[in-house]
Motif scaffolding. Structure first.
Motif, PDB file in Angstrom:
ATOM      1  N   ALA A  19     132.735  69.803  27.841  1.00  0.00           N
ATOM      2  CA  ALA A  19     132.908  70.985  28.690  1.00  0.00           C
ATOM      3  C   ALA A  19     133.082  72.234  27.845  1.00  0.00           C
ATOM      4  CB  ALA A  19     134.106  70.781  29.627  1.00  0.00           C
ATOM      5  N   LEU A  20     134.264  72.435  27.303  1.00  0.00           N
ATOM      6  CA  LEU A  20     134.531  73.626  26.501  1.00  0.00           C
ATOM      7  C   LEU A  20     135.537  73.280  25.413  1.00  0.00           C
ATOM      8  CD1 LEU A  20     134.028  76.669  26.137  1.00  0.00           C
ATOM      9  CD2 LEU A  20     135.965  77.081  27.661  1.00  0.00           C
ATOM     10  N   PHE A  28     143.527  76.340  32.725  1.00  0.00           N
ATOM     11  CA  PHE A  28     142.359  76.234  31.844  1.00  0.00           C
ATOM     12  C   PHE A  28     141.681  74.879  32.012  1.00  0.00           C
ATOM     13  CE2 PHE A  28     140.341  75.461  27.679  1.00  0.00           C
ATOM     14  CZ  PHE A  28     139.570  76.619  27.581  1.00  0.00           C
ATOM     15  N   THR A  29     142.486  73.837  32.177  1.00  0.00           N
ATOM     16  CA  THR A  29     141.937  72.492  32.369  1.00  0.00           C
ATOM     17  C   THR A  29     141.174  72.384  33.682  1.00  0.00           C
ATOM     18  OG1 THR A  29     143.757  71.521  31.088  1.00  0.00           O
ATOM     19  CG2 THR A  29     142.494  70.038  32.515  1.00  0.00           C
ATOM     20  N   THR A  70     137.840  74.503  33.218  1.00  0.00           N
ATOM     21  CA  THR A  70     136.826  74.022  32.261  1.00  0.00           C
ATOM     22  C   THR A  70     136.499  72.544  32.383  1.00  0.00           C
ATOM     23  OG1 THR A  70     138.533  73.603  30.571  1.00  0.00           O
ATOM     24  CG2 THR A  70     137.499  75.789  30.590  1.00  0.00           C
ATOM     25  N   SER A  71     137.325  71.796  33.104  1.00  0.00           N
ATOM     26  CA  SER A  71     137.074  70.371  33.275  1.00  0.00           C
ATOM     27  C   SER A  71     136.880  70.012  34.741  1.00  0.00           C
ATOM     28  CB  SER A  71     138.231  69.546  32.693  1.00  0.00           C
ATOM     29  OG  SER A  71     138.003  68.169  32.865  1.00  0.00           O
TER      30      SER A  71
END
Length: 212
Positions: free
Chosen positions: A33-34, A176-177, A180-181
């Motif tokens: 992902a990132l 953030f998780t 990005t996920s």
């Protein structure tokens, strides 16, 4: 005819279970992902099972997904520093798992099948001529159920321990998780579900919304 249909359902469930095991126990189930964040594909067989075979079958597949995840995090965790979140039999320094670990590992996965199946039933009644849209939305909702279930469980059961890892940045890490996920997982699930379920429902000559 009834026995034949039952056999067909069992074969389909077994095939999807094999895919679930493949995604859970091999690197094939991970989608970059990132940065270090990885989007997992393990919820795709769960949502497809719900959409093709019904809510009960999807819920059962979710239970298997939770079991496979528990085995992975207990015996060969991808990230030992956070393994305690998913299994009570693992610790990292002073950080230890507990009963909440089992809830985080199993409940969100089980609910993926329930939410995806129930959502599809409701959407299909509201939009009977738009099966692809129904498949996509239901799959995305199921996938997001896992993301928010896991992150919510972490916040509820391990807020204090998790904060020792990230300090004041914990809220940022959670957000953030999800971004990005969780979002990529939902998008991939929606695409995969519509690509698989729509043609299969036509080929098999039955309306998957009749399955409970």
């Amino acid at each position: 005819m009834k026995d034949r249909n039952r056999t067909l359902v069992l074969v389909q469930f077994s095939a999807l279970l094999a895919v679930e095991a493949l995604f859970c126990f091999t690197p094939l189930g991970s989608l970059p992902a990132l940065g270090p964040i990885v989007a997992t594909l393990g919820m795709i067989p769960v949502v497809i099972t719900s959409l093709l075979l019904g809510t009960k079958a999807g819920t059962l597949m979710g239970a298997f997904a939770g079991l496979f995840s528990f085995i992975v995090w207990t015996f060969f965790p991808p990230s030992p520093i956070v393994a305690f979140i998913f299994t009570p039999f693992y610790s990292f320094g002073e950080l230890t798992g507990n009963f909440g670990s089992l809830l985080i590992c199993f409940v969100p996965r089980i609910l993926v099948g329930t939410v995806a199946g129930a959502s599809y039933q409701a959407l299909k009644r509201a939009m009977p001529e738009r099966s692809i849209v129904c498949y996509s939305i239901s799959a995305a909702l199921g996938s997001l159920t896992n993301t928010f279930g896991v992150m919510g469980g972490i916040w509820l059961f391990f807020g204090d321990q998790y904060s020792t890892l990230f300090g004041s940045a914990m809220l940022f890490v959670v957000g953030f998780t999800v971004l990005t996920s969780g979002i990529p997982e939902a998008i991939v699930s929606a695409i995969a579900a519509s690509a698989v379920c729509h043609p299969l429902s036509i080929v098999l000559g039955r309306n998957s919304s009749d399955k409970q």
